[in-house]
Design a protein around this motif. Structure first.
Motif, PDB file in Angstrom:
ATOM      1  N   THR A  73       0.824  -1.200   0.000  1.00 47.08           N
ATOM      2  CA  THR A  73       0.000   0.000   0.000  1.00 47.08           C
ATOM      3  C   THR A  73       0.856   1.248   0.000  1.00 47.08           C
ATOM      4  N   ASP A  74       2.124   1.141   0.419  1.00 47.50           N
ATOM      5  CA  ASP A  74       3.012   2.293   0.359  1.00 47.50           C
ATOM      6  C   ASP A  74       3.459   2.580  -1.055  1.00 47.50           C
ATOM      7  N   ASP A  75       3.417   1.604  -1.940  1.00 45.02           N
ATOM      8  CA  ASP A  75       3.884   1.745  -3.308  1.00 45.02           C
ATOM      9  C   ASP A  75       2.738   2.242  -4.168  1.00 45.02           C
ATOM     10  N   ALA A  76       2.436   3.542  -4.091  1.00 40.17           N
ATOM     11  CA  ALA A  76       1.301   4.101  -4.799  1.00 40.17           C
ATOM     12  C   ALA A  76       1.548   4.223  -6.291  1.00 40.17           C
ATOM     13  N   GLU A  77       2.768   4.502  -6.706  1.00 42.32           N
ATOM     14  CA  GLU A  77       3.021   4.649  -8.127  1.00 42.32           C
ATOM     15  C   GLU A  77       3.384   3.300  -8.733  1.00 42.32           C
ATOM     16  N   PRO A  78       3.016   3.094 -10.016  1.00 39.94           N
ATOM     17  CA  PRO A  78       3.273   1.783 -10.623  1.00 39.94           C
ATOM     18  C   PRO A  78       4.761   1.534 -10.810  1.00 39.94           C
ATOM     19  N   ASP A  79       5.124   0.284 -10.884  1.00 43.32           N
ATOM     20  CA  ASP A  79       6.498  -0.101 -11.101  1.00 43.32           C
ATOM     21  C   ASP A  79       6.958   0.453 -12.444  1.00 43.32           C
ATOM     22  N   ALA A  80       8.119   1.069 -12.474  1.00 45.97           N
ATOM     23  CA  ALA A  80       8.597   1.730 -13.686  1.00 45.97           C
ATOM     24  C   ALA A  80       8.809   0.733 -14.818  1.00 45.97           C
ATOM     25  N   LEU A  81       9.317  -0.439 -14.506  1.00 45.86           N
ATOM     26  CA  LEU A  81       9.540  -1.443 -15.541  1.00 45.86           C
ATOM     27  C   LEU A  81       8.222  -1.929 -16.118  1.00 45.86           C
ATOM     28  N   GLU A  82       7.225  -2.149 -15.262  1.00 46.64           N
ATOM     29  CA  GLU A  82       5.909  -2.576 -15.746  1.00 46.64           C
ATOM     30  C   GLU A  82       5.277  -1.496 -16.621  1.00 46.64           C
ATOM     31  N   GLU A  83       5.423  -0.249 -16.226  1.00 50.18           N
ATOM     32  CA  GLU A  83       4.893   0.863 -17.021  1.00 50.18           C
ATOM     33  C   GLU A  83       5.583   0.930 -18.376  1.00 50.18           C
ATOM     34  N   LYS A  85       7.010  -1.576 -19.984  1.00 51.51           N
ATOM     35  CA  LYS A  85       6.522  -2.721 -20.771  1.00 51.51           C
ATOM     36  C   LYS A  85       5.133  -2.453 -21.333  1.00 51.51           C
ATOM     37  N   ARG A  86       4.277  -1.859 -20.512  1.00 53.26           N
ATOM     38  CA  ARG A  86       2.912  -1.565 -20.958  1.00 53.26           C
ATOM     39  C   ARG A  86       2.913  -0.582 -22.112  1.00 53.26           C
ATOM     40  N   ARG A  87       3.699   0.476 -22.002  1.00 55.96           N
ATOM     41  CA  ARG A  87       3.761   1.480 -23.070  1.00 55.96           C
ATOM     42  C   ARG A  87       4.336   0.899 -24.351  1.00 55.96           C
ATOM     43  N   TYR A  88       5.303   0.002 -24.227  1.00 54.76           N
ATOM     44  CA  TYR A  88       5.876  -0.657 -25.403  1.00 54.76           C
ATOM     45  C   TYR A  88       4.844  -1.581 -26.056  1.00 54.76           C
ATOM     46  N   ALA A  89       4.115  -2.333 -25.242  1.00 51.97           N
ATOM     47  CA  ALA A  89       3.109  -3.249 -25.774  1.00 51.97           C
ATOM     48  C   ALA A  89       1.972  -2.500 -26.459  1.00 51.97           C
ATOM     49  N   GLU A  90       1.636  -1.321 -25.968  1.00 54.24           N
ATOM     50  CA  GLU A  90       0.573  -0.526 -26.577  1.00 54.24           C
ATOM     51  C   GLU A  90       1.048   0.209 -27.827  1.00 54.24           C
ATOM     52  N   GLY A  91       2.349   0.181 -28.088  1.00 57.35           N
ATOM     53  CA  GLY A  91       2.886   0.845 -29.272  1.00 57.35           C
ATOM     54  C   GLY A  91       3.139   2.329 -29.093  1.00 57.35           C
ATOM     55  N   LYS A  92       3.162   2.802 -27.870  1.00 60.75           N
ATOM     56  CA  LYS A  92       3.400   4.219 -27.614  1.00 60.75           C
ATOM     57  C   LYS A  92       4.874   4.583 -27.772  1.00 60.75           C
ATOM     58  N   ILE A  93       5.774   3.596 -27.599  1.00 60.99           N
ATOM     59  CA  ILE A  93       7.200   3.846 -27.819  1.00 60.99           C
ATOM     60  C   ILE A  93       7.738   2.757 -28.738  1.00 60.99           C
ATOM     61  N   ASP A  94       8.779   3.108 -29.497  1.00 60.76           N
ATOM     62  CA  ASP A  94       9.344   2.144 -30.445  1.00 60.76           C
ATOM     63  C   ASP A  94      10.456   1.319 -29.784  1.00 60.76           C
ATOM     64  N   ASP A  95      11.059   0.414 -30.569  1.00 58.14           N
ATOM     65  CA  ASP A  95      12.083  -0.486 -30.037  1.00 58.14           C
ATOM     66  C   ASP A  95      13.274   0.283 -29.482  1.00 58.14           C
ATOM     67  N   GLU A  96      13.736   1.270 -30.216  1.00 62.26           N
ATOM     68  CA  GLU A  96      14.920   2.024 -29.794  1.00 62.26           C
ATOM     69  C   GLU A  96      14.673   2.758 -28.479  1.00 62.26           C
ATOM     70  N   LEU A 102      15.038   1.109 -20.957  1.00 68.15           N
ATOM     71  CA  LEU A 102      15.326  -0.096 -20.192  1.00 68.15           C
ATOM     72  C   LEU A 102      16.751  -0.073 -19.655  1.00 68.15           C
ATOM     73  N   GLU A 103      17.691   0.348 -20.460  1.00 67.93           N
ATOM     74  CA  GLU A 103      19.086   0.460 -20.017  1.00 67.93           C
ATOM     75  C   GLU A 103      19.210   1.449 -18.867  1.00 67.93           C
ATOM     76  N   ARG A 104      18.513   2.558 -18.954  1.00 67.30           N
ATOM     77  CA  ARG A 104      18.567   3.557 -17.875  1.00 67.30           C
ATOM     78  C   ARG A 104      17.949   3.021 -16.591  1.00 67.30           C
ATOM     79  N   LEU A 105      16.838   2.285 -16.714  1.00 60.68           N
ATOM     80  CA  LEU A 105      16.222   1.700 -15.526  1.00 60.68           C
ATOM     81  C   LEU A 105      17.143   0.689 -14.858  1.00 60.68           C
ATOM     82  N   VAL A 106      17.786  -0.134 -15.656  1.00 65.23           N
ATOM     83  CA  VAL A 106      18.702  -1.138 -15.101  1.00 65.23           C
ATOM     84  C   VAL A 106      19.884  -0.444 -14.439  1.00 65.23           C
TER      85      VAL A 106
END
Length: 139
Positions: A73-83, A85-96, A102-106
């Protein structure tokens, strides 16, 4: 309303059960019903209180029927990696863009926890130089 109820069940219901159990055991003891007081204490303190203390979030998720209630319940904002992935799957961002982010998150996940902590006013010049080098690497 359901969110507030789920938070109450997940975080505070165990304490309420403990207090109510204490009151009921006391009243039963004063009334001379020692067997009832023993049964109430076993059910309240040894069964319900630990159940809601350790598994309150899961019980709240079952009660509300919402998987998000089982998460922290303390984690109110969504996980950055999941977000990402979701944006990539929806086609909002391209492969590059996906690979770059992803590199910056890691890279951020691999940093020590105290990197983003505010330093005191007596920081050494070596610490300042290290920050400047990190900033140059990110740019």
């Amino acid at each position: 309303m359901a969110t507030r109820l789920a938070e109450f069940v997940a975080e505070e219901l165990w304490l309420l059960i403990g207090v109510v159990t204490f009151a009921l055991v006391s009243l039963a003891g004063i009334a001379g019903l020692e067997a009832l007081a023993g049964a109430i204490s076993i059910v309240g303190w040894f069964l319900l209180t630990p159940l809601f203390l350790f598994w309150g979030e899961e019980i709240a998720a079952l009660y509300v029927g919402d998987e998000e209630a089982a998460s922290d319940t303390d984690d109110a904002e969504p996980d950055a990696l999941e977000e990402l992935k979701r944006r990539y799957a929806e086609g909002k961002i391209d492969d590059e863009e996906f690979e770059h982010r992803l590199e910056r998150l890691v890279a951020v996940d691999e940093l020590p926890d105290d990197v983003f902590a505010r330093g005191s006013s007596t920081e050494t010049d070596a610490g300042d130089n290290r920050r400047e080098r990190e900033y140059e690497r990110e740019s």
